[in-house]
Design a protein around this motif. Structure first.
Motif, mmCIF file in Angstrom:
data_model
loop_
_atom_site.group_PDB
_atom_site.id
_atom_site.type_symbol
_atom_site.label_atom_id
_atom_site.label_comp_id
_atom_site.label_asym_id
_atom_site.label_seq_id
_atom_site.Cartn_x
_atom_site.Cartn_y
_atom_site.Cartn_z
ATOM 1 N N GLY A 1 39.423 26.123 39.876
ATOM 2 C CA GLY A 1 39.803 26.147 41.282
ATOM 3 C C GLY A 1 41.233 26.564 41.539
ATOM 4 N N ARG A 2 42.012 26.887 40.503
ATOM 5 C CA ARG A 2 43.411 27.245 40.758
ATOM 6 C C ARG A 2 43.541 28.635 41.351
ATOM 7 N N ASP A 3 44.703 28.892 41.915
ATOM 8 C CA ASP A 3 44.978 30.173 42.556
ATOM 9 C C ASP A 3 45.013 31.286 41.512
ATOM 10 N N THR A 4 44.239 32.333 41.728
ATOM 11 C CA THR A 4 44.213 33.469 40.810
ATOM 12 C C THR A 4 44.193 34.763 41.613
ATOM 13 N N LEU A 5 44.513 35.859 40.946
ATOM 14 C CA LEU A 5 44.461 37.165 41.600
ATOM 15 C C LEU A 5 43.017 37.494 41.986
ATOM 16 N N GLY A 6 42.078 37.147 41.115
ATOM 17 C CA GLY A 6 40.672 37.401 41.413
ATOM 18 C C GLY A 6 40.235 36.686 42.677
ATOM 19 N N ARG A 7 40.633 35.426 42.807
ATOM 20 C CA ARG A 7 40.268 34.645 43.988
ATOM 21 C C ARG A 7 40.849 35.274 45.252
ATOM 22 N N ARG A 8 42.086 35.715 45.162
ATOM 23 C CA ARG A 8 42.733 36.314 46.344
ATOM 24 C C ARG A 8 42.056 37.619 46.757
ATOM 25 N N LEU A 9 41.769 38.458 45.768
ATOM 26 C CA LEU A 9 41.161 39.759 46.095
ATOM 27 C C LEU A 9 39.726 39.595 46.593
ATOM 28 N N MET A 10 38.989 38.651 46.039
ATOM 29 C CA MET A 10 37.617 38.435 46.492
ATOM 30 C C MET A 10 37.566 37.831 47.890
ATOM 31 N N SER A 11 38.664 37.205 48.311
ATOM 32 C CA SER A 11 38.702 36.591 49.641
ATOM 33 C C SER A 11 38.992 37.600 50.751
ATOM 34 N N LEU A 12 39.294 38.836 50.380
ATOM 35 C CA LEU A 12 39.568 39.882 51.378
ATOM 36 C C LEU A 12 38.248 40.422 51.920
ATOM 37 N N VAL A 13 37.588 39.639 52.729
ATOM 38 C CA VAL A 13 36.244 39.995 53.188
ATOM 39 C C VAL A 13 36.267 41.191 54.136
ATOM 40 N N PHE A 14 37.241 41.233 55.025
ATOM 41 C CA PHE A 14 37.276 42.295 56.043
ATOM 42 C C PHE A 14 37.903 43.570 55.485
ATOM 43 N N PRO A 15 37.264 44.719 55.692
ATOM 44 C CA PRO A 15 37.735 45.991 55.121
ATOM 45 C C PRO A 15 39.167 46.360 55.497
ATOM 46 N N LYS A 16 39.615 45.957 56.688
ATOM 47 C CA LYS A 16 40.953 46.346 57.124
ATOM 48 C C LYS A 16 42.067 45.676 56.319
ATOM 49 N N ARG A 17 41.742 44.574 55.661
ATOM 50 C CA ARG A 17 42.738 43.907 54.843
ATOM 51 C C ARG A 17 42.982 44.706 53.570
ATOM 52 N N SER A 18 44.211 44.672 53.074
ATOM 53 C CA SER A 18 44.614 45.556 51.979
ATOM 54 C C SER A 18 44.624 44.851 50.625
ATOM 55 N N ALA A 19 43.911 45.431 49.660
ATOM 56 C CA ALA A 19 43.927 44.907 48.302
ATOM 57 C C ALA A 19 45.278 45.162 47.654
ATOM 58 N N VAL A 20 45.900 46.285 47.998
ATOM 59 C CA VAL A 20 47.200 46.645 47.415
ATOM 60 C C VAL A 20 48.266 45.624 47.812
ATOM 61 N N ILE A 21 48.275 45.220 49.074
ATOM 62 C CA ILE A 21 49.249 44.227 49.539
ATOM 63 C C ILE A 21 49.048 42.913 48.789
ATOM 64 N N ALA A 22 47.805 42.534 48.571
ATOM 65 C CA ALA A 22 47.515 41.296 47.847
ATOM 66 C C ALA A 22 48.020 41.363 46.409
ATOM 67 N N ILE A 23 47.841 42.522 45.753
ATOM 68 C CA ILE A 23 48.318 42.690 44.370
ATOM 69 C C ILE A 23 49.841 42.644 44.325
ATOM 70 N N ARG A 24 50.497 43.346 45.267
ATOM 71 C CA ARG A 24 51.975 43.360 45.306
ATOM 72 C C ARG A 24 52.537 41.963 45.496
ATOM 73 N N LYS A 25 51.919 41.222 46.404
ATOM 74 C CA LYS A 25 52.394 39.860 46.668
ATOM 75 C C LYS A 25 52.249 39.002 45.423
ATOM 76 N N TRP A 26 51.140 39.185 44.712
ATOM 77 C CA TRP A 26 50.907 38.443 43.475
ATOM 78 C C TRP A 26 52.018 38.738 42.460
ATOM 79 N N LYS A 27 52.400 40.012 42.345
ATOM 80 C CA LYS A 27 53.458 40.393 41.408
ATOM 81 C C LYS A 27 54.814 39.842 41.856
ATOM 82 N N GLU A 28 55.068 39.912 43.171
ATOM 83 C CA GLU A 28 56.335 39.407 43.694
ATOM 84 C C GLU A 28 56.520 37.916 43.428
#
Length: 511
Positions: A38-65
Motif C-alpha cells: 500500500g505504500r506510495d509508488t510510481l506505478g500507483r501514481r501513474l495508474m491513478s491518472l484515470v482521465f486522459p487530460k492528466r499528464s503521465a510526464v508530469i507525474a514522472i517528473r514530480k516523482w523524480k523531483e
C-alpha cells in the motif's frame, strides 16, 4: 533502410497477436501488488491518472523531483498494464518520455511498443513516419512486426504484403509471428485462397505454432471443411504442440455446424478441461457452445463454475449468459439473471439490457418491451443506438408509425457519427408508403438531410409515397439539385407518374 540484424527477442512484441482479457480493477491491482503493497509508488501514481487530460510526464517528473529513482523495467511494466486497460495515451506519454532519457538504453522491442501505441493514439500515418525516422539499428524484427501488425489491423493487404517481402529479404522470417499476422489479415478479409501459400512459406522458413494452427482451423471452419480441419488438428498433435481452448472451440463450432454432435461433445469436454482462471474468455465460449448444442445443464454448470472461479462476473459474461438463456427459451431465468446484473452493475451498460429488450420484441411483446425500456431508464441506464434501433424494428412490426419515426430519430440522434442502415431506412419508408403518409415521408426526408444522409433512393422512396397517396410533389428535381442528388430512371418515372395527380398540400414541411 531495414537493418539486417535482429537486436532483441521477438518476445517483446509477441503480445501483439491478442489482447489480454483483464478487468480494470484487476489490472490496477496487479500493478499495486507489484509496487510493494500500500505504500506510495510510481506505478500507483501513474495508474491513478484515470482521465486522459492528466499528464503521465508530469507525474514522472514530480516523482523524480521528490528524490525517487525511475527505472526502465518499472516503466515497461506500467506501460504493459496501461495497454491492457486500453489507456493508450498515458502509455504513449511514458514511452515518449523514455526516449528522451539518455541514461535509458532502449531496444527495438521498446520501439515496437512505442510504434504500436502511436498507431492507436495518432493513427497509421504517424506510425509510418515514426518507423521511417527510426535509426537503422532499431528497425529490426520487433519494429517491423509492430508496423506489420498495424497494417493488419487496418486491413491494408498491399502494404502488409510489401513489408513482408522486405522482412523476408532481411532474414526476419525465422519465427511464425509475422506469418500469423498475415493469416489473420487474410482470414478477416475472407481471402482464404491465400492461406495455403502463406502456410507453405511459413513451413519452409520456420515451424507453425498453436496460433498458426488455430487460424488454419478457422479457415476450415469458415469453409465447413471437417476433413481438412481434422488433418490440421492431427498435424498439430504430431508437432507436439498443446492445443489451447481456441483450438477446441473452433473445432467444436465446426462440428456443431456440420451436425456432428458426438464429435462436438468430445472436443467440448476437452476444452472444458483446460479452461482456467488464466484463460477466462474460454468460459464465455463454453457457455455459447453448450447453448448451441441445446445443453441447458451444461450452461448452468459452466456458469456455476465461473461464479466459483471469479469474484465478480463482468458485463460481457452476463451478456453471454443472458443470450444463452434467451436462446434456450428460459425467459424467466433470463429475467432473474438480469435483475441480478442490475443490482451489481457499476457500468449500467445498455448493451446488456438490450438482450432482454430484443427478446421481448422478437416475441412480439411490445408492451413488455416498452415497460422494460422504461425500467432501464428509471434505473439509470442510458439507451444506446441499438436500443432505439430495436424499438424502431419492433414498432415497424406493430405498424405503429408515429413511434417508428420517434424511435428512429432518437437512434440517429444518439450517435455522433451515424453509419446509415439502408435496410432500416428502406423499411421505415415502406411503412410510410403503405399508408400513403406523405407528411411522414417529408419529415423523414428533412431529418435525414439534416443528419447528412440524403440520396437518390431516399428521394425515390418519398416519390413512391406520393404515388401511393395519389398526390403530386412539387419541385422535386430542383430540391434534388439543391441537395446535390442525381436523378435516375426510377426518379424520372415516378415524377412522370405523379405529374398527373392532385397537388400535395404539405409543401411547407420542406426546407
Amino acid at each position: 533502410m531495414l537493418n539486417r540484424t535482429l537486436r532483441s527477442s521477438i518476445a517483446a512484441v509477441r503480445h501483439f497477436t491478442a489482447e489480454a482479457h483483464v478487468e480494470t480493477k484487476a489490472a490496477t491491482a496487479s500493478v499495486e501488488k507489484s509496487s510493494s503493497g500500500g505504500r506510495d509508488t510510481l506505478g500507483r501514481r501513474l495508474m491513478s491518472l484515470v482521465f486522459p487530460k492528466r499528464s503521465a510526464v508530469i507525474a514522472i517528473r514530480k516523482w523524480k523531483e521528490e528524490g525517487h529513482k525511475v527505472r526502465k523495467y518499472e516503466l515497461n511494466r506500467i506501460v504493459r498494464e496501461l495497454r491492457k486497460l486500453k489507456r493508450y495515451k498515458h502509455a504513449l506519454e511514458i514511452c515518449e518520455w523514455m526516449t528522451l532519457q539518455q541514461d535509458m538504453k532502449l531496444l527495438p522491442g521498446d520501439y515496437a511498443v512505442h510504434l504500436d501505441l502511436i498507431a492507436k493514439v495518432r493513427g497509421l500515418n504517424s506510425a509510418e513516419k515514426f518507423f521511417e525516422d527510426l535509426p537503422d539499428q532499431m528497425t529490426g524484427h520487433p519494429t517491423c512486426t509492430a508496423l506489420l501488425h498495424t497494417y493488419v489491423q487496418n486491413k491494408l493487404s498491399d502494404k502488409a504484403e510489401a513489408l513482408m517481402a522486405k522482412m523476408s529479404q532481411c532474414g526476419y522470417m525465422k519465427h511464425p509471428l509475422a506469418y500469423n499476422h498475415m493469416l489473420s489479415l487474410y482470414v478477416s478479409n475472407g481471402q482464404f485462397d491465400k492461406v495455403p501459400e502463406v502456410i507453405q512459406e511459413l513451413k519452409s522458413n520456420t515451424s507453425p505454432d498453436v496460433v498458426t494452427y488455430n487460424l488454419w482451423l478457422t479457415v476450415c471452419a469458415s469453409q465447413s471443411d471437417v476433413e481438412t480441419a481434422e488433418k490440421v488438428f492431427l498435424e498439430l498433435k504430431k508437432a507436439k504442440l498443446n492445443p489451447d481452448w481456441v483450438t477446441f472451440s473452433t473445432l467444436t463450432n465446426l462440428y456443431i455446424k456440420s451436425l456432428l454432435t458426438e464429435k462436438a461433445a468430445v472436443t467440448l469436454k476437452e476444452m472444458e478441461k483446460i479452461a482456467s482462471r488464466k484463460n477466462r474468455a474460454a468460459y464465455s465460449s463454453l457457455l455459447s457452445l453448450h447453448t448451441n448444442i441445446g445443453d441447458e445443464d451444461g450452461v448452468w454448470r459452466i456458469w456455476k463454475k465461473m461464479k466459483s472461479c471469479f469474484r465478480k462476473m463482468n458485463d460481457a459474461e452476463y451478456t453471454c449468459m443472458l443470450s444463452s438463456l434467451v436462446k434456450l427459451k428460459e425467459f424467466e431465468e433470463a429475467e432473474k439473471l438480469y435483475t441480478e446484473w442490475e443490482s451489481v452493475s457499476e457500468t449500467h451498460d445498455a448493451r446488456v439490457s438490450n438482450i432482454l429488450l430484443a427478446a421481448y420484441i422478437n416475441k412480439d411483446q411490445m408492451e413488455m418491451a416498452e415497460t422494460f425500456h422504461n425500467r432501464m431508464v428509471q434505473n439509470g441506464i442510458t439507451p444506446c443506438y441499438s436500443t432505439w434501433e430495436l424499438l424502431t424494428w419492433g414498432f415497424l412490426k406493430q405498424k405503429h408509425t408515429e413511434k417508428v419515426l420517434d424511435n428512429f430519430k432518437k437512434a440517429v440522434g444518439s450517435v455522433k457519427r451515424w453509419d446509415p442502415d439502408k435496410r432500416l431506412i428502406g423499411e421505415v419508408f415502406n411503412r410510410l408508403k403503405e399508408e400513403g403518409n406523405i407528411k411522414g415521408a417529408e419529415e423523414l426526408l428533412l431529418f435525414l438531410r439534416n443528419a447528412g444522409h440524403v440520396s437518390t433512393e431516399i428521394y425515390n422512396s418519398v416519390l413512391r409515397t406520393y404515388a401511393e397517396a395519389g398526390k403530386m410533389p412539387l419541385i422535386v428535381a430542383e430540391r434534388m439539385e439543391k441537395d446535390n442528388v442525381q436523378l435516375d430512371e426510377e426518379t424520372r418515372r415516378l415524377i412522370k407518374l405523379t405529374s398527373t395527380m392532385c397537388v400535395s398540400e404539405v409543401p411547407n414541411i420542406r426546407s
